[in-house]
Design an enzyme around this catalytic site. Structure first.
Site, PDB file in Angstrom:
ATOM      1  N   PRO A  90      19.504   7.024 -41.450  1.00  0.00           N
ATOM      2  CA  PRO A  90      20.374   6.782 -40.508  1.00  0.00           C
ATOM      3  C   PRO A  90      21.210   7.907 -40.295  1.00  0.00           C
ATOM      4  O   PRO A  90      22.020   7.956 -39.401  1.00  0.00           O
ATOM      5  CB  PRO A  90      21.008   5.549 -41.339  1.00  0.00           C
ATOM      6  CG  PRO A  90      20.712   5.609 -42.493  1.00  0.00           C
ATOM      7  CD  PRO A  90      19.279   6.246 -42.703  1.00  0.00           C
ATOM      8  N   GLU A 117      18.689   2.535 -51.656  1.00  0.00           N
ATOM      9  CA  GLU A 117      20.015   3.069 -51.265  1.00  0.00           C
ATOM     10  C   GLU A 117      19.723   4.194 -50.420  1.00  0.00           C
ATOM     11  O   GLU A 117      20.567   4.559 -49.531  1.00  0.00           O
ATOM     12  CB  GLU A 117      20.941   3.429 -52.486  1.00  0.00           C
ATOM     13  CG  GLU A 117      22.287   3.764 -52.159  1.00  0.00           C
ATOM     14  CD  GLU A 117      23.202   2.854 -51.167  1.00  0.00           C
ATOM     15  OE1 GLU A 117      22.834   1.714 -51.319  1.00  0.00           O
ATOM     16  OE2 GLU A 117      23.966   3.255 -50.391  1.00  0.00           O
ATOM     17  N   ARG A 154       1.870   6.816 -27.064  1.00  0.00           N
ATOM     18  CA  ARG A 154       1.693   6.429 -25.829  1.00  0.00           C
ATOM     19  C   ARG A 154       1.734   7.539 -24.500  1.00  0.00           C
ATOM     20  O   ARG A 154       1.253   7.484 -23.587  1.00  0.00           O
ATOM     21  CB  ARG A 154       2.589   5.257 -25.314  1.00  0.00           C
ATOM     22  CG  ARG A 154       4.139   5.688 -25.159  1.00  0.00           C
ATOM     23  CD  ARG A 154       4.887   4.660 -24.809  1.00  0.00           C
ATOM     24  NE  ARG A 154       4.757   4.037 -23.470  1.00  0.00           N
ATOM     25  CZ  ARG A 154       5.214   4.410 -22.317  1.00  0.00           C
ATOM     26  NH1 ARG A 154       5.953   5.408 -22.394  1.00  0.00           N
ATOM     27  NH2 ARG A 154       5.117   3.956 -21.391  1.00  0.00           N
ATOM     28  N   ASP A 169       8.194   6.025 -16.501  1.00  0.00           N
ATOM     29  CA  ASP A 169       9.059   4.883 -17.352  1.00  0.00           C
ATOM     30  C   ASP A 169      10.853   5.296 -17.104  1.00  0.00           C
ATOM     31  O   ASP A 169      10.952   6.516 -17.092  1.00  0.00           O
ATOM     32  CB  ASP A 169       8.741   5.168 -18.738  1.00  0.00           C
ATOM     33  CG  ASP A 169       7.501   4.523 -18.953  1.00  0.00           C
ATOM     34  OD1 ASP A 169       6.999   3.706 -18.076  1.00  0.00           O
ATOM     35  OD2 ASP A 169       6.917   4.717 -20.036  1.00  0.00           O
TER      36      ASP A 169
HETATM   37  N1  LIG Z   1      18.558   3.681 -39.024  1.00  0.00           N
HETATM   38  C1  LIG Z   1      17.548   4.159 -39.658  1.00  0.00           C
HETATM   39  N2  LIG Z   1      16.739   5.203 -39.117  1.00  0.00           N
HETATM   40  O1  LIG Z   1      15.990   5.565 -39.806  1.00  0.00           O
HETATM   41  N3  LIG Z   1      16.069   5.022 -41.020  1.00  0.00           N
HETATM   42  C2  LIG Z   1      17.180   4.120 -40.893  1.00  0.00           C
HETATM   43  C3  LIG Z   1      17.392   3.160 -41.937  1.00  0.00           C
HETATM   44  O2  LIG Z   1      18.519   2.269 -41.667  1.00  0.00           O
HETATM   45  N4  LIG Z   1      17.204   3.323 -43.341  1.00  0.00           N
HETATM   46  C4  LIG Z   1      17.420   2.548 -44.365  1.00  0.00           C
HETATM   47  C5  LIG Z   1      18.795   3.167 -44.969  1.00  0.00           C
HETATM   48  C6  LIG Z   1      19.325   2.603 -46.189  1.00  0.00           C
HETATM   49  N5  LIG Z   1      18.126   2.218 -47.119  1.00  0.00           N
HETATM   50  C7  LIG Z   1      16.802   1.615 -46.478  1.00  0.00           C
HETATM   51  C8  LIG Z   1      16.441   2.288 -45.484  1.00  0.00           C
END
Ligand SMILES: Nc1nonc1C(=O)NC1CCNCC1
Length: 246
Positions: A90, A117, A154, A169
């Site tokens: 994330p 985590e 794709r 697209d």
């Molecule tokens: N957004 C996201 N883009 O790629 N991975 C993401 C994600 O939330 N991963 C989690 C983060 C907390 N631990 C488990 C996996």
């Protein structure tokens, strides 16, 4: 193209990567997808892949060693091929169509799916890219990997069988796609716009461009700011702004 995925949940990939367009592309040998469970590479008898964080804190972290050895095994199978090793995180760069287009040019993509985590920080030294699906937290990186694979595959030649659809697209042209209609000409009192029925290609193209501009103006003004408008488009946009005021 070859794709490798490192995950703790290989079965999650069977449906989405086995059915429909991606499944057919694999059947046609347009791409190869290998799913490996990095737990198989854990060097302890209990096959543990996570551990408590140094310094304390909530949750468990993915250990480096199983992922490192899984990557080494992939490397051993394809030593000469240049790879993009993509860590799903994330905190990574947000995935979008331009990244999909970049990935579609690559020979070999390797996706590492997070869990628990988070990762031991040293895993980042093993990757070329850190990519996020979006600004939210998932239970794992698997769905993110599948979305990125879908959006990338794709774009490969012959996968869609109708290359123009990928090129026109939403997000591929920089504008949102114009409204589209198919038979019947009227459904529940809703009619297909007359211009699309009269077959005049120049008028149709003009209508489609204006409606792309309208949709982008109304829904994604942020995209419009970045778009290089021609004089014709600027004129259309001025008309749209007047029309949308009413
Ligand atoms: N957004 C996201 N883009 O790629 N991975 C993401 C994600 O939330 N991963 C989690 C983060 C907390 N631990 C488990 C996996």
């Amino acid at each position: 193209m070859r794709i490798d995925v490192l995950t703790l949940f290989p079965k999650m990939f069977e449906g989405p990567m086995g059915e429909s367009i991606i499944g057919k592309a694999r059947d046609k040998n347009l791409l190869e997808i290998n799913i490996s469970n990095f737990r198989d590479f854990a060097d302890n008898k209990h096959k543990t892949v996570d551990d408590y964080p140094y310094g304390g804190g909530a949750g468990m972290l993915l250990k480096v060693q199983p992922i490192y050895d899984n990557l080494k095994a992939i490397e051993a199978k394809a030593p000469t091929v240049k790879k993009r090793v993509i860590l799903l995180d994330p905190a990574g760069k947000k995935f979008d169509q331009s990244i999909a287009e970049e990935f579609a040019q690559e020979e070999h993509l390797v996706f590492i799916c997070g869990h628990y985590e988070g990762y031991d920080e040293r895993i980042r030294s093993l990757v070329t890219d850190e990519i996020s699906l979006g600004d939210y937290v998932l239970t794992g990186g698997e769905l993110g990997a599948m979305v990125m694979i879908d959006a990338t595959v794709r774009l490969l030649p012959d996968v869609l069988g109708n290359e123009t659809s990928a090129q026109t697209d939403s997000h591929s042209t920089g504008l949102l796609e114009h409204p589209q209609y198919t038979r019947p000409a009227e459904f529940a009192g809703m009619k297909v716009p007359e211009v699309l029925m009269n077959g005049n290609h120049k008028l149709i193209e003009s209508w489609q461009l204006k409606e792309s501009l309208r949709r982008t103006y109304l829904r994604r003004p942020d995209m419009l700011i970045k778009f290089p408008l021609t004089k014709e488009m600027e004129k259309m946009l001025a008309e749209i702004k007047q029309e949308e005021k009413k």
